[in-house]
Design a protein around this motif. Structure first.
Motif, PDB file in Angstrom:
ATOM      1  N   LEU A 179       0.826  -1.200   0.000  1.00 39.90           N
ATOM      2  CA  LEU A 179       0.000   0.000   0.000  1.00 39.90           C
ATOM      3  C   LEU A 179       0.864   1.254   0.000  1.00 39.90           C
ATOM      4  O   LEU A 179       0.577   2.225  -0.714  1.00 39.90           O
ATOM      5  CB  LEU A 179      -0.919  -0.021   1.223  1.00 39.90           C
ATOM      6  CG  LEU A 179      -1.876   1.158   1.399  1.00 39.90           C
ATOM      7  CD1 LEU A 179      -2.841   1.247   0.223  1.00 39.90           C
ATOM      8  CD2 LEU A 179      -2.651   1.024   2.709  1.00 39.90           C
ATOM      9  N   PHE A 180       1.940   1.219   0.795  1.00 41.25           N
ATOM     10  CA  PHE A 180       2.831   2.376   0.892  1.00 41.25           C
ATOM     11  C   PHE A 180       3.495   2.684  -0.444  1.00 41.25           C
ATOM     12  O   PHE A 180       3.422   3.807  -0.960  1.00 41.25           O
ATOM     13  CB  PHE A 180       3.887   2.100   1.974  1.00 41.25           C
ATOM     14  CG  PHE A 180       4.931   3.169   2.106  1.00 41.25           C
ATOM     15  CD1 PHE A 180       4.647   4.371   2.734  1.00 41.25           C
ATOM     16  CD2 PHE A 180       6.206   2.977   1.586  1.00 41.25           C
ATOM     17  CE1 PHE A 180       5.612   5.362   2.856  1.00 41.25           C
ATOM     18  CE2 PHE A 180       7.180   3.963   1.705  1.00 41.25           C
ATOM     19  CZ  PHE A 180       6.877   5.160   2.340  1.00 41.25           C
ATOM     20  N   PHE A 181       4.135   1.667  -1.039  1.00 42.60           N
ATOM     21  CA  PHE A 181       4.823   1.893  -2.305  1.00 42.60           C
ATOM     22  C   PHE A 181       3.827   2.135  -3.443  1.00 42.60           C
ATOM     23  O   PHE A 181       4.115   2.908  -4.367  1.00 42.60           O
ATOM     24  CB  PHE A 181       5.721   0.700  -2.638  1.00 42.60           C
ATOM     25  CG  PHE A 181       6.983   0.638  -1.834  1.00 42.60           C
ATOM     26  CD1 PHE A 181       7.988   1.563  -2.031  1.00 42.60           C
ATOM     27  CD2 PHE A 181       7.157  -0.326  -0.855  1.00 42.60           C
ATOM     28  CE1 PHE A 181       9.159   1.524  -1.281  1.00 42.60           C
ATOM     29  CE2 PHE A 181       8.316  -0.381  -0.100  1.00 42.60           C
ATOM     30  CZ  PHE A 181       9.325   0.546  -0.309  1.00 42.60           C
ATOM     31  N   GLY A 182       2.673   1.481  -3.354  1.00 42.92           N
ATOM     32  CA  GLY A 182       1.669   1.699  -4.391  1.00 42.92           C
ATOM     33  C   GLY A 182       1.139   3.123  -4.387  1.00 42.92           C
ATOM     34  O   GLY A 182       0.914   3.724  -5.447  1.00 42.92           O
ATOM     35  N   LYS A 189      -1.290  -0.889 -13.292  1.00 42.43           N
ATOM     36  CA  LYS A 189      -2.314  -1.703 -12.659  1.00 42.43           C
ATOM     37  C   LYS A 189      -1.953  -3.186 -12.783  1.00 42.43           C
ATOM     38  O   LYS A 189      -1.662  -3.671 -13.874  1.00 42.43           O
ATOM     39  CB  LYS A 189      -3.676  -1.462 -13.298  1.00 42.43           C
ATOM     40  CG  LYS A 189      -4.157  -0.018 -13.212  1.00 42.43           C
ATOM     41  CD  LYS A 189      -4.418   0.416 -11.779  1.00 42.43           C
ATOM     42  CE  LYS A 189      -4.980   1.828 -11.724  1.00 42.43           C
ATOM     43  NZ  LYS A 189      -5.186   2.290 -10.338  1.00 42.43           N
ATOM     44  N   ALA A 190      -1.999  -3.889 -11.654  1.00 37.03           N
ATOM     45  CA  ALA A 190      -1.653  -5.308 -11.668  1.00 37.03           C
ATOM     46  C   ALA A 190      -2.846  -6.182 -12.037  1.00 37.03           C
ATOM     47  O   ALA A 190      -2.713  -7.123 -12.828  1.00 37.03           O
ATOM     48  CB  ALA A 190      -1.105  -5.724 -10.307  1.00 37.03           C
ATOM     49  N   PHE A 191      -4.020  -5.880 -11.468  1.00 36.48           N
ATOM     50  CA  PHE A 191      -5.223  -6.676 -11.728  1.00 36.48           C
ATOM     51  C   PHE A 191      -6.402  -5.722 -11.954  1.00 36.48           C
ATOM     52  O   PHE A 191      -7.293  -5.609 -11.105  1.00 36.48           O
ATOM     53  CB  PHE A 191      -5.526  -7.596 -10.536  1.00 36.48           C
ATOM     54  CG  PHE A 191      -4.337  -8.395 -10.067  1.00 36.48           C
ATOM     55  CD1 PHE A 191      -3.920  -9.509 -10.775  1.00 36.48           C
ATOM     56  CD2 PHE A 191      -3.642  -8.017  -8.930  1.00 36.48           C
ATOM     57  CE1 PHE A 191      -2.826 -10.246 -10.352  1.00 36.48           C
ATOM     58  CE2 PHE A 191      -2.545  -8.740  -8.492  1.00 36.48           C
ATOM     59  CZ  PHE A 191      -2.128  -9.858  -9.205  1.00 36.48           C
ATOM     60  N   PRO A 192      -6.417  -5.010 -13.067  1.00 31.93           N
ATOM     61  CA  PRO A 192      -7.438  -3.969 -13.277  1.00 31.93           C
ATOM     62  C   PRO A 192      -8.864  -4.492 -13.276  1.00 31.93           C
ATOM     63  O   PRO A 192      -9.784  -3.769 -12.894  1.00 31.93           O
ATOM     64  CB  PRO A 192      -7.062  -3.383 -14.648  1.00 31.93           C
ATOM     65  CG  PRO A 192      -6.242  -4.445 -15.309  1.00 31.93           C
ATOM     66  CD  PRO A 192      -5.511  -5.140 -14.213  1.00 31.93           C
ATOM     67  N   GLY A 202       3.567  -1.477  -6.275  1.00 37.04           N
ATOM     68  CA  GLY A 202       3.233  -1.732  -4.880  1.00 37.04           C
ATOM     69  C   GLY A 202       3.505  -3.174  -4.487  1.00 37.04           C
ATOM     70  O   GLY A 202       4.063  -3.444  -3.410  1.00 37.04           O
ATOM     71  N   LEU A 203       3.131  -4.110  -5.358  1.00 37.86           N
ATOM     72  CA  LEU A 203       3.352  -5.525  -5.062  1.00 37.86           C
ATOM     73  C   LEU A 203       4.842  -5.854  -4.985  1.00 37.86           C
ATOM     74  O   LEU A 203       5.269  -6.609  -4.103  1.00 37.86           O
ATOM     75  CB  LEU A 203       2.678  -6.391  -6.129  1.00 37.86           C
ATOM     76  CG  LEU A 203       1.150  -6.335  -6.166  1.00 37.86           C
ATOM     77  CD1 LEU A 203       0.617  -7.185  -7.309  1.00 37.86           C
ATOM     78  CD2 LEU A 203       0.552  -6.807  -4.846  1.00 37.86           C
TER      79      LEU A 203
END
Length: 292
Positions: A179-182, A189-192, A202-203
């Motif tokens: 969440l912080f880095f995202g 987007k990883a899973f739009p 973020g991941l």
């Protein structure tokens, strides 16, 4: 050994939470980051309350954990069932099934083994596109009912209790840093289609932070790095899978949140989804090793 480990894990969790609040407080000094840091601080506060409750429950012993697990199973199954079913009898069926499976899995190894076998079977059906996965009840069994029952078994098993609490800490490290880095760096987007707020940046940041924290803990406590590092990465992967599974239920129901249970956290499943998948997955893996 387990009570000592639980106290150590609680101490580590407290240190990480303290460092998180300190970092967000420093961020708040910069006007450009102040709004983001305050929003993250509210989320961290809710997560801290959950962490304190879990540490207390684990320290109280297996009887308390089983009782708490039964209540949590009833609540999370209610949250999912009310979204997926319009008829009360199906909601009651889901709540009853989840509660009975959770308690019996915690008490009896054969039930836990049966839950693991059924969970793997449902995964196989889904992977092979067998039509059973189209039924809503099987999707609810796939997540969160069966993995939560397995998590409950791990939580009260002497050789897995500390691991289950450590798994929650690892999940929180992964989620918090993701969440912080995202929020700071997220662009891709990883899973739009399922979870539009998750980003690749973020991941990756969450996985890197989790791996560093796990390796540091392994060095301090003398755990083998060859086992600790893969376990941490597997936990992060399962955490993402749990979050996506919970999001999928909401997407299919056409809603944004589960029935609210905690402020800023939404439903109880919103707070525990990643831990359910990670804890259930690690317990199932240990049961598989046990059978082997």
């Amino acid at each position: 050994m387990t009570p000592l480990m639980i106290h150590k894990i609680a101490l580590v969790a407290s240190s990480i939470i303290g460092a998180g609040f300190a970092l967000l407080a420093v961020m708040a000094l910069w006007p450009a980051l102040r709004s983001k840091s305050l929003a993250l601080m509210g989320t961290l506060l809710s997560a801290t309350l959950i962490m304190l409750c879990l540490c207390g429950l684990f320290m109280m012993g297996p009887q308390v954990l089983i009782a708490a697990g039964a209540l949590a199973a009833a609540r999370i199954s209610y949250e999912v069932a009310t979204l997926r079913f319009s008829q009360d009898r199906y909601v009651i069926l889901c709540v009853t099934t989840a509660t009975v499976l959770t308690v019996s899995s915690a008490l009896y190894v054969p039930v836990a083994l049966a839950c693991a076998a059924l969970w793997f079977g449902l995964f196989a059906c889904k992977a092979c596109a067998i039509t059973v996965h189209k039924y809503r009840i099987t999707n609810i069994l796939l997540f969160p009912v069966l993995p939560f029952a397995l998590l409950a078994h791990g939580a009260v098993s002497p050789n897995l209790t500390a691991l289950m609490l450590a798994t929650y800490v690892m999940v929180e490290i992964f989620d918090s840093f993701a969440l912080f880095f995202g929020s700071l760096l997220g662009r891709t987007k990883a899973f739009p289609g399922v979870s539009p707020n998750k980003t690749v940046e973020g991941l990756v940041g969450g996985a890197a932070a989790l791996l560093l924290a796990a390796c540091a803990a392994a060095i301090i406590w003398g755990f083998p790095l060859a086992l600790t590092a893969p376990t941490a990465l597997l936990t992060g992967g399962l955490a993402v899978a749990g979050d996506l599974a919970a999001s999928r239920h909401k997407r299919l129901a056409g809603v944004k949140d589960y029935p609210k249970f905690l402020p800023r956290q939404g439903g109880l499943l919103d707070s525990l989804d990643s831990w359910i998948a990670a804890g259930g997955g690690l317990t199932a893996l240990n049961l598989l090793i046990y059978l082997w």
